[in-house]
Design a protein around this motif. Structure first.
Motif, mmCIF file in Angstrom:
data_model
loop_
_atom_site.group_PDB
_atom_site.id
_atom_site.type_symbol
_atom_site.label_atom_id
_atom_site.label_comp_id
_atom_site.label_asym_id
_atom_site.label_seq_id
_atom_site.Cartn_x
_atom_site.Cartn_y
_atom_site.Cartn_z
ATOM 1 N N HIS A 411 50.728 -49.104 8.611
ATOM 2 C CA HIS A 411 49.772 -49.811 8.987
ATOM 3 C C HIS A 411 48.668 -48.891 9.854
ATOM 4 C CE1 HIS A 411 49.596 -53.525 6.583
ATOM 5 N NE2 HIS A 411 50.665 -53.882 7.210
ATOM 6 N N GLY A 412 47.731 -48.482 9.627
ATOM 7 C CA GLY A 412 46.931 -47.684 10.586
ATOM 8 C C GLY A 412 47.127 -46.118 10.564
ATOM 9 N N HIS A 413 48.156 -45.797 9.869
ATOM 10 C CA HIS A 413 48.488 -44.230 10.071
ATOM 11 C C HIS A 413 47.746 -43.343 9.025
ATOM 12 C CE1 HIS A 413 51.847 -44.460 12.888
ATOM 13 N NE2 HIS A 413 52.007 -45.883 12.442
ATOM 14 N N LYS A 414 47.941 -42.207 9.081
ATOM 15 C CA LYS A 414 47.218 -41.415 8.008
ATOM 16 C C LYS A 414 47.474 -41.510 6.784
ATOM 17 C CE LYS A 414 46.515 -36.429 7.491
ATOM 18 N NZ LYS A 414 46.822 -35.091 7.913
ATOM 19 N N GLY A 415 46.551 -41.618 5.793
ATOM 20 C CA GLY A 415 46.670 -41.515 4.267
ATOM 21 C C GLY A 415 46.910 -43.105 3.891
ATOM 22 N N HIS A 416 46.984 -43.956 4.812
ATOM 23 C CA HIS A 416 47.336 -45.580 4.269
ATOM 24 C C HIS A 416 45.855 -45.941 3.554
ATOM 25 C CE1 HIS A 416 47.901 -49.772 4.710
ATOM 26 N NE2 HIS A 416 49.222 -49.528 4.322
ATOM 27 N N PRO A 417 45.915 -46.566 2.433
ATOM 28 C CA PRO A 417 44.871 -46.989 1.670
ATOM 29 C C PRO A 417 44.214 -48.362 2.169
ATOM 30 C CG PRO A 417 46.912 -47.686 0.484
ATOM 31 C CD PRO A 417 47.315 -46.737 1.545
ATOM 32 N N ARG A 418 44.720 -48.812 3.580
ATOM 33 C CA ARG A 418 44.171 -49.719 4.166
ATOM 34 C C ARG A 418 43.870 -51.134 3.278
ATOM 35 N NH1 ARG A 418 42.175 -48.219 8.952
ATOM 36 N NH2 ARG A 418 41.957 -45.873 9.249
ATOM 37 N N LYS A 419 44.898 -51.308 2.134
ATOM 38 C CA LYS A 419 44.774 -52.630 1.636
ATOM 39 C C LYS A 419 46.219 -52.747 0.751
ATOM 40 C CE LYS A 419 41.004 -51.519 -0.774
ATOM 41 N NZ LYS A 419 40.137 -51.727 -1.767
ATOM 42 N N PRO A 420 46.530 -53.496 0.235
ATOM 43 C CA PRO A 420 47.884 -53.990 -0.517
ATOM 44 C C PRO A 420 47.986 -52.756 -1.882
ATOM 45 C CG PRO A 420 47.299 -55.966 0.095
ATOM 46 C CD PRO A 420 46.118 -54.917 0.345
ATOM 47 N N HIS A 421 49.125 -52.039 -2.096
ATOM 48 C CA HIS A 421 49.126 -51.373 -3.276
ATOM 49 C C HIS A 421 50.454 -51.167 -3.719
ATOM 50 C CE1 HIS A 421 49.955 -49.356 0.828
ATOM 51 N NE2 HIS A 421 51.064 -48.619 0.012
ATOM 52 N N TRP A 422 50.701 -50.331 -4.995
ATOM 53 C CA TRP A 422 51.807 -50.455 -5.337
ATOM 54 C C TRP A 422 52.696 -49.281 -4.831
ATOM 55 C CZ3 TRP A 422 54.064 -53.688 -8.611
ATOM 56 C CH2 TRP A 422 53.091 -54.815 -9.235
ATOM 57 N N SER A 423 54.008 -49.633 -4.352
ATOM 58 C CA SER A 423 54.854 -48.387 -3.760
ATOM 59 C C SER A 423 54.993 -47.313 -4.953
ATOM 60 C CB SER A 423 56.048 -48.991 -3.493
ATOM 61 O OG SER A 423 56.961 -49.768 -4.490
ATOM 62 N N CYS A 424 55.075 -47.376 -6.130
ATOM 63 C CA CYS A 424 55.399 -46.604 -7.117
ATOM 64 C C CYS A 424 54.487 -45.337 -7.559
ATOM 65 C CB CYS A 424 55.820 -47.000 -8.413
ATOM 66 S SG CYS A 424 54.576 -48.397 -8.923
ATOM 67 N N CYS A 425 52.975 -45.967 -7.443
ATOM 68 C CA CYS A 425 52.180 -45.138 -7.854
ATOM 69 C C CYS A 425 51.010 -45.164 -6.749
ATOM 70 C CB CYS A 425 51.505 -45.475 -9.047
ATOM 71 S SG CYS A 425 50.896 -46.997 -9.392
ATOM 72 N N GLY A 426 51.034 -46.215 -5.884
ATOM 73 C CA GLY A 426 49.767 -46.312 -4.970
ATOM 74 C C GLY A 426 48.477 -46.963 -5.449
ATOM 75 N N SER A 427 48.666 -47.296 -6.620
ATOM 76 C CA SER A 427 47.491 -48.044 -7.182
ATOM 77 C C SER A 427 47.302 -49.294 -6.236
ATOM 78 C CB SER A 427 47.790 -48.511 -8.553
ATOM 79 O OG SER A 427 46.731 -49.279 -8.982
ATOM 80 N N VAL A 428 45.985 -49.734 -6.133
ATOM 81 C CA VAL A 428 45.428 -50.840 -5.093
ATOM 82 C C VAL A 428 45.314 -52.154 -6.107
ATOM 83 C CG1 VAL A 428 44.649 -49.529 -3.268
ATOM 84 C CG2 VAL A 428 43.094 -49.768 -4.867
ATOM 85 N N VAL A 429 45.375 -52.129 -7.389
ATOM 86 C CA VAL A 429 44.932 -52.908 -8.487
ATOM 87 C C VAL A 429 46.208 -53.420 -8.580
ATOM 88 C CG1 VAL A 429 43.791 -53.822 -10.298
ATOM 89 C CG2 VAL A 429 42.903 -52.085 -8.993
ATOM 90 N N GLU A 430 46.442 -54.859 -8.409
ATOM 91 C CA GLU A 430 47.814 -55.480 -8.857
ATOM 92 C C GLU A 430 47.886 -55.492 -10.269
ATOM 93 O OE1 GLU A 430 50.712 -59.383 -7.442
ATOM 94 O OE2 GLU A 430 48.444 -59.327 -7.135
ATOM 95 N N ALA A 431 47.143 -56.165 -11.077
ATOM 96 C CA ALA A 431 47.103 -55.933 -12.673
ATOM 97 C C ALA A 431 46.643 -54.583 -13.140
ATOM 98 C CB ALA A 431 46.209 -57.361 -13.077
ATOM 99 N N SER A 432 47.473 -53.606 -13.021
ATOM 100 C CA SER A 432 47.031 -52.348 -13.570
ATOM 101 C C SER A 432 48.481 -51.772 -13.918
ATOM 102 C CB SER A 432 46.331 -51.436 -12.468
ATOM 103 O OG SER A 432 47.567 -51.385 -11.463
#
Length: 453
Positions: A411-432
């Motif tokens: 949290h708050g560090h460089k490059g963090h998308p600032r929202k929940p995301h997938w650990s495998c690909c970084g997508s912020v859409v849960e149903a994707s």
């Protein structure tokens, strides 16, 4: 008119006529009764005759003159007094009057409960068969009139075709008539067998003496039991009236050539019409790579009604470029067919559905097969630091980094998308779908490690 008969005289009291019947002794006696029979119940022979209770005695074949008055239970035989005293001395013998009610009730029960109701069903079935024959003849006459009316508008070639159609109709009518005749003969035979058994049993119970009923009991019971257990007993639904609607005339269907002229009009017994067949189901509109798709083909005849039977020649071909595969067809037996397919890759597929080598309604059609859905291999988290419990080796598919030797995001560090995301690909859409981008040098094994953490 009365008949003059010679009176039968008593052997113990000369001159006395035998006019009375002693029930306990089962003997005819005169008016001069002996003292030992003075308390017995006596009835007039004339009165017994008027009531129909006086019957001719059944005599023993082994001892002439001896009447069969007893019934041997172990041997199931009617016997006389001498037989009981000699051949059946150790057997339990009862008076025929005492056992007649039990054995007569068994015969009566078979007639009343089983065979008498079956008579009604058989007669009703015969009436239905007669109705079917009348409907068949009426249907054949109606179709013959339609065929003749249609044929009058043609020349000599059409007249020849008319005669051919009538012969075909007569063949169909003869086939169905023969089936009905066979069915009727079976029902008539069954009715005759049951009626004969019932009539004989009822006459035996009504008119026969006790000895006669018991003498014929064995063969009568065997016959009645055979009729009950193995006789033909039709169920109402198996002999339902048939109006011969399966035979129809299709005036617009091509019948080839007669004497060099093209003619139309054929006799059919409800055959499938490809132009009336329909296809339906989700598998008609879309598909998924590597997944089984299904749709349903409903075969119909010329009137648009669904065929009530299966067995039609159905062929489903699925094309993609120059490659082709055949769809699996399952006949449901009611005019419908389930077609299934499994596309190997995404893209557009052309589907041909043919019945009797002709395209059905809506064929060919195109299915858009989408690529296989790629599921995420990681977890949907806020950051790798939280989801792993602060493990430094935990990685994430997003672009976030943390100082201090941590390989994942926080949290708050460089490059963090600032929202929940997938650990495998970084997508912020849960149903994707998983897209696996921005991985750098991270191997799939490292991402699997993240899932474990």
């Amino acid at each position: 008119q009365g008949r003059l008969t010679r009176p039968v005289l008593c052997s113990l009291h000369p001159g006395q006529e035998l006019r009375l019947f002693c029930e306990p002794c089962d003997l005819t006696v005169c008016l001069e009764r002996q003292k030992r029979t003075s308390s017995h119940s006596i009835q007039s022979l004339q009165e017994l005759k008027s009531q129909g209770r006086l019957t001719r005695p059944v005599l023993c074949s082994l001892h002439p003159g001896q009447e069969l008055r007893l019934f041997c239970e172990p041997c199931d035989l009617t016997v006389c007094l001498e037989c009981a005293a000699t051949f059946h001395r150790d057997h339990h013998c009862s008076s025929a009057h005492e056992v007649i009610s039990h054995h007569g009730d068994r015969i009566r029960d078979l007639v009343v409960r089983s065979l008498r109701p079956r008579l009604g069903r058989l007669e009703e079935s015969l009436r239905r068969v007669d109705t079917s024959q009348e409907a068949l003849q009426a249907r054949a006459d109606t179709l013959a009139g339609e065929i003749r009316a249609f044929a009058r508008s043609y020349a000599s070639a059409v007249e020849a075709h008319c005669s051919s159609l009538l012969r075909s109709l007569e063949d169909l009518r003869s086939q169905r008539r023969n089936q009905l005749h066979l069915q009727k003969a079976q029902l008539q035979q069954a009715l005759s067998d049951v009626r004969g058994g019932v009539d004989f049993a009822e006459r035996l119970l009504t008119c026969g003496s006790d000895a006669e009923i018991l003498s014929a009991k064995g063969v009568t019971m065997r016959r009645l039991m055979n009729l009950v257990e193995s006789g033909f007993d039709p169920h109402p639904t198996t002999v339902a009236p048939d109006n011969a609607s399966s035979i129809c005339f299709l005036p617009q269907e091509s019948a080839g050539e007669v004497q060099g002229f093209p003619v139309v009009g054929v006799i059919h017994a409800k055959t499938v019409d490809p132009s009336k067949c329909t296809i339906q189901g989700e598998g008609v509109e879309r598909g998924r790579e590597g997944q089984r798709g299904e749709f349903t083909l409903v075969c119909r005849h010329s009137s648009g009604e669904q065929m009530g039977r299966g067995g039609d020649p159905v062929l489903v071909s699925i094309f993609k470029g120059i490659s082709v595969m055949l769809g699996a067809v399952v006949d449901k037996g009611d005019g419908s067919y389930v077609v299934s397919y499994t596309p190997a890759e995404a893209g557009l597929y052309s589907v041909w559905v043919c019945v009797k080598a002709q395209h059905v309604q809506g064929s060919p059609f195109v299915i858009n097969v989408k690529r296989k859905f790629k599921r995420h291999l990681g977890i949907f988290h806020c950051c790798s630091f939280c989801s792993s419990g602060g493990a430094k080796e935990a990685r994430c598919g997003c672009t976030g980094t943390m100082p201090g030797g941590f390989q994942g995001c926080g949290h708050g560090h460089k490059g963090h998308p600032r929202k929940p995301h997938w650990s495998c690909c970084g997508s912020v859409v849960e149903a994707s779908e998983c897209v696996l981008h921005n991985l750098g040098s991270v191997s799939p094994r490292g991402h699997l490690r993240t899932v474990e953490l």
